[in-house]
Design a protein around this motif. Structure first.
Motif, PDB file in Angstrom:
ATOM      1  N   ALA A  72      -3.692  -1.613 -64.750  1.00  0.00           N
ATOM      2  CA  ALA A  72      -4.707  -2.326 -65.213  1.00  0.00           C
ATOM      3  C   ALA A  72      -4.826  -3.873 -65.083  1.00  0.00           C
ATOM      4  N   PHE A  73      -3.577  -4.427 -65.187  1.00  0.00           N
ATOM      5  CA  PHE A  73      -3.247  -6.050 -65.360  1.00  0.00           C
ATOM      6  C   PHE A  73      -2.043  -6.134 -64.191  1.00  0.00           C
ATOM      7  N   GLU A  74      -2.193  -7.397 -63.572  1.00  0.00           N
ATOM      8  CA  GLU A  74      -0.838  -7.725 -62.847  1.00  0.00           C
ATOM      9  C   GLU A  74      -0.274  -8.476 -63.775  1.00  0.00           C
ATOM     10  N   ILE A  75       1.069  -8.361 -63.651  1.00  0.00           N
ATOM     11  CA  ILE A  75       1.985  -9.443 -64.528  1.00  0.00           C
ATOM     12  C   ILE A  75       3.142  -9.848 -63.526  1.00  0.00           C
ATOM     13  N   ALA A  76       4.056 -10.849 -63.878  1.00  0.00           N
ATOM     14  CA  ALA A  76       4.756 -11.589 -63.082  1.00  0.00           C
ATOM     15  C   ALA A  76       5.808 -10.801 -62.647  1.00  0.00           C
ATOM     16  N   ALA A  77       6.494  -9.794 -63.000  1.00  0.00           N
ATOM     17  CA  ALA A  77       7.440  -8.865 -62.275  1.00  0.00           C
ATOM     18  C   ALA A  77       7.592  -7.630 -62.650  1.00  0.00           C
TER      19      ALA A  77
END
Length: 601
Positions: free
Chosen positions: A200-205
């Motif tokens: 659902a959400f992109e995150i940094a890593a």
């Protein structure tokens, strides 16, 4: 419940009785005021309206906090003991009120005394949606980012009924946020609808770690990327929470959303919830990051955490009192943070104010190669080369002692406890061991119980732990080993009291995601990267009763939402401040470094 007018009348009578009850000097012409402590801000507001400038009020549970998940502190107990009047809702609303009433030094006013109350589920399920919608719109100016959901109370009703029939357990109204071991995204599982929104959400890593904020309002994601500058601390609003409105609370249900606050810090590792604060230690720059949940709730997107400089180190920190933070002291030999170097492990701890004033430094050189931290009602513990450093408050002053490792573990440097699990309602800590055979790094040891009250420790399980968590009430400690078996230990004596096959056997390999577990209310949730599933275990029966296919390699998870306890008033906070919690220990996915202090690969 009493009407607002009726409640005000009761409070007025109580104030009058106390003011005239042989202690007229408390309310005389000099303007001296009555000291009144209340359990919640709603009760405090009523007292202020009745007492005006003749009362000085303090609410123990802050605005927007859940009285069912809040933990009182020693300073809270002192306030209740020193007050002229304690005003509570009563009717066993919470453990908080019971603790305050037991410690009250003056009169105690219970607003619902001798009242015939309706059961909570009946009230919550009552068909008054139109009225609730009006409350939401009235509060819109205070919660602009929270009031975009016309169906909020429809979801509230569905979620309550669905969980209400489930084994009589506290109803969980919220979501699970799930990080992936190989993909840089966050998935969402809705516990009311069983809907799964993978990626659902992109995150940094990838291989990020997800935690809950102190009252489960927010999910906090620590993502460490492959290159310098890639690391981020993301915050997500879980979308399910209570807001105060007059003499009651409204339940708001909206979508999970990304908070405007995003922190760029290199190598953020250690995470602890305590006293309403989240503390994150970022190693590279030696920054102690303090986030106050209630301030975050009331901010309009411009919230700035408190940042304390601790010096270059692979450090640890947590809020140990309402206005004090305990943090590790750096080794002067560490002039640049390099992971895996002995020089960058701390030498001890000291206590500072939020303004960075040192108030206790006697333990600043008491813990060689410090690693790992946790806390409970007795104090805070840290792992050392010599043993376990225990710091606690006594008669308003801090004291410390080192509990030595037992002789059977070998010479100094052959054994260490470098990661800890604590709970506010458990006297004991649990810790997995790291072994250094022939002085070489490293082998995973068994799980140990650390009894800080008696200054003792003993092994309770001989094999390595892949994941662990306390029960919500602190009575049981759950541990998952590489054989896939979930084991339950009595937290008082460390005795094994139950087992179940949770997942298939797996290898604990450096750099490879391994399962993670959390406990919320009477449920244990497990992320299994080998199957791509998230599992729900009802702890009363130790059986898997829920299963969601998330896909990928789910390896960390956190609950966001509220726990509506419809059948009893047990405190359901797991970390607090575990109070709660759960996950108030070191990042479980921190990899082994050269000196062998580890999390779980």
């Amino acid at each position: 419940m009493l009407s607002r007018l009726g409640t005000a009348a009761v409070i007025a009578v109580a104030l009058l009785v106390i003011a005239c009850g042989g202690e007229e000097e408390r309310v005389d012409d000099t303007g001296t005021t009555l000291s009144v402590v209340t359990s919640t801000t709603i009760v405090e507001d009523l007292v202020k309206q009745v007492g005006g400038d003749r009362v000085s009020t303090t609410s123990i549970v802050p605005l927007n906090a859940d009285v069912h998940t809040f933990h009182v502190t020693p300073s809270d107990i002192t306030r209740a003991a020193e007050s002229d009047l304690l005003v509570i809702v009563g009717s066993s609303l919470s453990v908080v009120e019971e603790q305050l009433a037991e410690s009250a030094g003056g009169a105690v006013l219970e607003l619902t005394h001798d009242m015939d109350l309706r059961p909570f589920p009946e009230v919550l399920a009552h068909d008054d949606h139109d009225d609730h919608d009006e409350h939401e719109h009235e509060d819109e100016h205070e919660h602009e980012d929270e009031q975009e959901h016309d169906d909020a109370h429809e979801h509230e009703d569905e979620g309550m009924h669905e969980d209400e029939d489930d084994h009589g357990a506290p109803a969980l109204l919220g979501r699970l946020l799930v990080a992936d071991g190989v993909a840089a995204h966050l998935s969402v599982i809705d516990l009311s609808t069983d809907d799964v929104d993978s990626g659902a959400f992109e995150i940094a890593a990838p291989n990020a770690t997800v935690y809950s904020s102190p009252t489960h309002r927010y999910g906090i994601v620590i993502a460490r990327g492959p290159d310098a500058g890639d690391d981020r601390i993301h915050i997500f609003d879980g979308g399910v929470f209570y807001v105060p409105h007059g003499d009651h609370y409204d339940l708001v249900t909206g979508p999970v959303s990304r908070h405007a606050l995003e922190i760029a810090e290199e190598w953020p590792v250690h995470f602890v919830n305590s006293h309403g604060w989240t503390t994150i230690f970022a190693d590279t720059n030696g920054h102690v990051i303090l986030i106050n949940e209630q301030d975050l709730v009331s901010s309009t997107g411009d919230y700035e955490p408190i940042v304390i400089e601790a010096g270059f180190q692979h450090g640890a920190a947590l809020v140990i009192a309402d206005d004090h933070v305990i943090l590790s002291t750096n080794n002067p030999a560490c002039t640049e943070f390099i992971p895996g170097t002995w020089e960058c492990l701390p030498l001890g701890v000291e206590v500072r104010t939020f303004d960075n004033e040192v108030v206790y430094d006697a333990a600043s050189h008491s813990c060689t190669n410090l690693h790992g931290e946790a806390h409970n009602a007795h104090g805070a513990v840290f792992g050392c080369w010599e043993g376990v450093l225990f710091v606690h408050a006594h008669d308003g002053h801090y004291e410390h002692e080192v509990i030595p490792y037992p002789p059977e573990v070998g010479e100094e440097g052959e054994f260490a406890l470098g990661q800890y699990y604590g709970h506010h309602h458990s006297d004991n800590f649990f810790a997995p061991a790291t072994l250094f055979p022939d002085g070489q790094c490293c082998a995973l040891g068994g799980v140990w119980l650390v009894d800080v009250v008696n200054g003792e420790m003993r092994e309770v399980f001989p094999g390595p732990s892949a994941a662990a968590a306390f029960s919500s009430d602190g009575e049981t400690f759950y541990m998952l080993a590489a054989d896939g078996v979930l084991r339950a230990f009595d937290s008082h004596d460390g005795e094994l009291i139950g087992t179940m096959q949770l997942v298939d056997p797996f290898e604990m390999v450096f750099g490879r995601p391994s399962p993670a577990i959390i406990v919320v209310g009477e449920w244990l949730y497990a992320a299994d990267p080998n199957s791509g599933h998230v599992l729900g275990v009802h702890l009363t029966h130790m059986e898997i009763e829920e299963e969601w296919h998330v896909g990928g390699a789910p390896s960390s998870l956190a609950f966001v939402g509220v726990i509506a306890d419809a059948h009893d008033d047990h405190d359901e906070h797991e970390h607090e401040d575990e109070h709660e919690h759960e996950d108030e220990h070191e990042d479980e996915h921190e990899h082994e470094d050269e000196h062998g202090h580890h999390g779980h690969a």
